[in-house]
Design a protein around this motif. Structure first.
Motif, PDB file in Angstrom:
ATOM      1  N   GLY A 118       0.114  -2.831   0.449  1.00 21.23           N
ATOM      2  CA  GLY A 118       1.364  -3.530   0.762  1.00 21.23           C
ATOM      3  C   GLY A 118       1.209  -5.012   0.490  1.00 21.23           C
ATOM      4  N   LEU A 119       2.286  -5.643   0.147  1.00 26.08           N
ATOM      5  CA  LEU A 119       2.269  -7.064  -0.169  1.00 26.08           C
ATOM      6  C   LEU A 119       1.706  -7.871   0.993  1.00 26.08           C
ATOM      7  CD1 LEU A 119       2.921  -9.010  -2.402  1.00 26.08           C
ATOM      8  CD2 LEU A 119       5.220  -9.233  -1.503  1.00 26.08           C
ATOM      9  N   LEU A 120       2.028  -7.446   2.213  1.00 23.19           N
ATOM     10  CA  LEU A 120       1.516  -8.133   3.400  1.00 23.19           C
ATOM     11  C   LEU A 120       0.327  -7.391   4.002  1.00 23.19           C
ATOM     12  CD1 LEU A 120       4.945  -9.045   5.002  1.00 23.19           C
ATOM     13  CD2 LEU A 120       3.474 -10.483   3.578  1.00 23.19           C
ATOM     14  N   ARG A 121      -0.198  -6.392   3.264  1.00 24.53           N
ATOM     15  CA  ARG A 121      -1.345  -5.589   3.729  1.00 24.53           C
ATOM     16  C   ARG A 121      -1.012  -4.884   5.047  1.00 24.53           C
ATOM     17  NH1 ARG A 121      -4.087  -4.775  -0.361  1.00 24.53           N
ATOM     18  NH2 ARG A 121      -6.122  -4.721   0.587  1.00 24.53           N
ATOM     19  N   ASP A 122       0.242  -4.451   5.195  1.00 26.81           N
ATOM     20  CA  ASP A 122       0.683  -3.832   6.436  1.00 26.81           C
ATOM     21  C   ASP A 122       0.690  -2.305   6.402  1.00 26.81           C
ATOM     22  OD1 ASP A 122       2.687  -3.842   4.569  1.00 26.81           O
ATOM     23  OD2 ASP A 122       4.279  -4.382   5.958  1.00 26.81           O
ATOM     24  N   GLY A 123       0.373  -1.698   5.278  1.00 24.44           N
ATOM     25  CA  GLY A 123       0.287  -0.241   5.192  1.00 24.44           C
ATOM     26  C   GLY A 123      -1.164   0.191   5.085  1.00 24.44           C
ATOM     27  N   SER A 124      -1.484   1.359   5.622  1.00 22.01           N
ATOM     28  CA  SER A 124      -2.845   1.874   5.480  1.00 22.01           C
ATOM     29  C   SER A 124      -2.857   3.381   5.668  1.00 22.01           C
ATOM     30  CB  SER A 124      -3.794   1.211   6.477  1.00 22.01           C
ATOM     31  OG  SER A 124      -3.551   1.667   7.782  1.00 22.01           O
ATOM     32  N   HIS A 125      -3.882   4.036   5.139  1.00 22.87           N
ATOM     33  CA  HIS A 125      -4.087   5.456   5.353  1.00 22.87           C
ATOM     34  C   HIS A 125      -5.586   5.744   5.259  1.00 22.87           C
ATOM     35  CE1 HIS A 125      -4.859   6.251   1.076  1.00 22.87           C
ATOM     36  NE2 HIS A 125      -3.794   5.510   0.805  1.00 22.87           N
ATOM     37  N   VAL A 126      -5.983   6.875   5.827  1.00 21.41           N
ATOM     38  CA  VAL A 126      -7.385   7.297   5.785  1.00 21.41           C
ATOM     39  C   VAL A 126      -7.724   7.708   4.361  1.00 21.41           C
ATOM     40  CG1 VAL A 126      -9.045   9.001   6.622  1.00 21.41           C
ATOM     41  CG2 VAL A 126      -7.358   8.035   8.188  1.00 21.41           C
TER      42      VAL A 126
END
Length: 111
Positions: A63-71
Motif C-alpha cells: 500500500g502507498l501508506l504501507r497500511d495493508g499486509s498479509h501472511v
C-alpha cells in the motif's frame, strides 16, 4: 524538477511493492496465505510455516501508506498419504489427520 517527482511516484507505483502478492504462484515462490485455494498452482498449497509464539512470522506489507499486509507463505507441492501437514490444503486427499491427544498446532499426516 516537478517532472522528477511524478517520475519517482510512477516508479514506486509500478514496482509491485504497493500491492499484495498475486495468486497462482509457482512452487518455491512466496504466496499470499489469505488467498488459500488460489495462492499457488492447483497441485500446490501455500505453506505459512510454523507459528512462533502463536503467529506466523512472515508478513508482506503493501500500500502507498504501507497500511495493508498479509501472511506470506511458500508454495509447496501437495503431499500424498503419510506426508506431514498442518491443514487439509497441504494434502492431495484434502484430509489432514491429527491425533486427538496432540496439540492443535502439531503437524498431522495426510490420509
Amino acid at each position: 524538477m516537478k517532472h522528477i517527482g511524478w517520475l519517482l511516484a510512477a516508479l514506486i507505483l509500478s514496482s509491485g511493492c504497493t500491492s499484495a502478492i498475486e495468486p497462482f504462484q509457482a512452487d518455491g515462490s512466496d504466496c499470499n496465505v489469505v488467498l488459500s485455494e488460489t495462492a499457488c498452482a492447483p497441485t500446490s498449497y501455500c505453506d505459512p510455516g510454523d507459528r512462533v509464539n502463536g503467529v506466523f512470522p512472515r508478513r508482506h506489507t503493501y500500500g502507498l501508506l504501507r497500511d495493508g499486509s498479509h501472511v506470506v507463505g511458500t508454495c509447496k507441492p501437495k503431499g500424498g498419504p503419510g506426508a506431514a501437514c498442518n491443514s487439509p490444503d497441504a494434502c492431495i486427499s484434502t484430509r489432514c489427520m491429527h491425533s486427538p491427544t496432540e496439540a492443535p498446532e502439531a503437524k498431522g499426516a495426510c490420509e
